[in-house]
Scaffold this motif. Structure first.
Motif, mmCIF file in Angstrom:
data_model
loop_
_atom_site.group_PDB
_atom_site.id
_atom_site.type_symbol
_atom_site.label_atom_id
_atom_site.label_comp_id
_atom_site.label_asym_id
_atom_site.label_seq_id
_atom_site.Cartn_x
_atom_site.Cartn_y
_atom_site.Cartn_z
ATOM 1 N N LEU A 43 0.822 -1.216 0.000
ATOM 2 C CA LEU A 43 0.000 0.000 0.000
ATOM 3 C C LEU A 43 0.855 1.264 0.000
ATOM 4 C CD1 LEU A 43 -2.726 -1.256 2.446
ATOM 5 C CD2 LEU A 43 -3.144 -0.475 0.095
ATOM 6 N N LYS A 48 2.126 1.689 -3.421
ATOM 7 C CA LYS A 48 1.057 2.200 -4.271
ATOM 8 C C LYS A 48 0.904 3.706 -4.105
ATOM 9 C CE LYS A 48 -3.339 2.332 -3.415
ATOM 10 N NZ LYS A 48 -3.572 3.699 -3.909
ATOM 11 N N VAL A 108 3.564 5.331 -6.067
ATOM 12 C CA VAL A 108 3.245 5.285 -7.497
ATOM 13 C C VAL A 108 2.271 6.411 -7.854
ATOM 14 C CG1 VAL A 108 2.058 3.933 -9.283
ATOM 15 C CG2 VAL A 108 3.773 2.844 -7.820
ATOM 16 N N ASP A 134 -5.704 8.461 -0.552
ATOM 17 C CA ASP A 134 -4.851 7.372 -0.064
ATOM 18 C C ASP A 134 -4.298 7.701 1.319
ATOM 19 O OD1 ASP A 134 -5.049 5.464 -2.037
ATOM 20 O OD2 ASP A 134 -3.136 5.948 -2.995
ATOM 21 N N VAL A 152 -6.586 -0.397 -4.383
ATOM 22 C CA VAL A 152 -6.061 -0.406 -5.752
ATOM 23 C C VAL A 152 -7.181 -0.062 -6.724
ATOM 24 C CG1 VAL A 152 -5.086 -1.864 -7.570
ATOM 25 C CG2 VAL A 152 -4.121 -1.956 -5.259
ATOM 26 N N SER A 185 -8.017 3.636 -6.579
ATOM 27 C CA SER A 185 -7.051 4.475 -7.307
ATOM 28 C C SER A 185 -7.254 4.381 -8.812
ATOM 29 C CB SER A 185 -5.619 4.073 -6.953
ATOM 30 O OG SER A 185 -5.342 4.402 -5.619
#
Length: 146
Positions: A17, A20, A23, A69, A105, A108
């Motif tokens: 996570l 992520k 990213v 997030d 995920v 996002s």
């Protein structure tokens, strides 16, 4: 702690996570560069001039995905770490961590690709279920000490 299979499972999904989140941050930066939409005047000057000190709808979408997030993954990291210490079964813990991970995920992806509603909202809501479950179980485990 890493010899505890539940805690190790939590660490696995927690690190995924966090990666992520990185990213999404990189994607936001790349979109800023591609769209030439910079939040700070010094960045705009470096990349062509003050006319690029502006907002862009897609950059803002990326930023909102990243902020969302942070608002959700950081509490999960706290709850998951404490939950792992309460002694849940590996199966139950893995289910909590996996559901949250998959939903974040999907959230996002739905945010960045502007997928049709209610995709993002459903992913958000389903991700909250394991968090609420962990919070309740933690409170039940420590209520005698309150």
């Amino acid at each position: 702690m890493l010899r505890n299979p539940v805690f190790s499972c939590f660490v696995f999904y927690g690190v995924l996570l966090v990666l992520k989140m990185y990213v999404i941050a990189v994607i936001t930066g790349q979109v800023r560069l591609r769209k030439k939409a910079f939040a700070n005047p010094e960045d705009a000057l470096r990349h062509g001039g003050l006319q690029y000190h502006r907002e862009d709808p897609y950059v803002e979408r990326c930023r909102r995905a990243h902020i969302n997030d942070m608002e959700n993954i950081l509490p999960f990291l706290f709850l998951g770490a404490i939950y792992a210490m309460t002694g849940p079964s590996l199966w139950a813990a893995r289910l909590h961590f996996l559901v949250f991970f998959i939903c974040r995920v999907l959230h996002s992806i739905a945010y960045l690709l502007a997928l049709q509603a209610p995709t993002r909202s459903v992913a958000y809501t389903v991700a909250q279920i394991p968090c609420v479950s962990m919070a309740v179980q933690i409170l039940m485990a420590v209520k005698a000490y309150a």
